[in-house]
Design an enzyme around this catalytic site. Structure first.
Site, short mmCIF file in Angstrom:
data_model
loop_
_atom_site.label_atom_id
_atom_site.label_comp_id
_atom_site.label_asym_id
_atom_site.label_seq_id
_atom_site.Cartn_x
_atom_site.Cartn_y
_atom_site.Cartn_z
N CYS A 103 47.65 34.87 41.43
CA CYS A 103 48.50 36.04 41.43
C CYS A 103 48.34 36.81 42.74
O CYS A 103 47.21 37.01 43.19
CB CYS A 103 48.12 36.92 40.23
N PRO A 104 49.43 37.18 43.35
CA PRO A 104 50.83 37.12 42.91
C PRO A 104 51.62 35.95 43.46
O PRO A 104 52.84 35.88 43.31
CB PRO A 104 51.40 38.43 43.47
#
Length: 89
Positions: free
Chosen positions: A27-28
């Site tokens: 993430c992200p």
């Protein structure tokens, strides 16, 4: 490393889903790479995303709930998470 695998035409002439490999990214990045690909796709086209980040389960649901893209399916295969998304628009 994210890898885009282009979709091929099916026997009916309809374009098959594209595939995006974001395994190993956290993430992200899986969402950012998916968004970048979806932005280049036509409405109604589909992408299958392969990820290994456990947080991607929440991230992809939230991403599709807050955009006009549709999460058509989610599958867990051991440590692999597979998502099928249709481009909105």
């Amino acid at each position: 490393m994210a890898t885009e695998i282009p979709g091929d035409e099916t026997e009916t002439g309809r374009r098959a889903a594209r595939e995006l490999d974001v395994k190993g990214l956290h993430c992200p990045l899986p969402i950012l790479r998916t968004r970048a690909l979806l932005d280049r796709m036509a409405p109604g086209e589909e992408v299958i995303v392969y990820a290994t980040d456990p947080a991607s389960v929440i991230d992809f649901k939230h991403f599709c709930n807050t955009t006009d893209n549709a999460l058509l399916g989610h599958e867990t295969r051991g440590e692999l998470f597979v998502y099928r998304i249709r481009r909105g628009g």
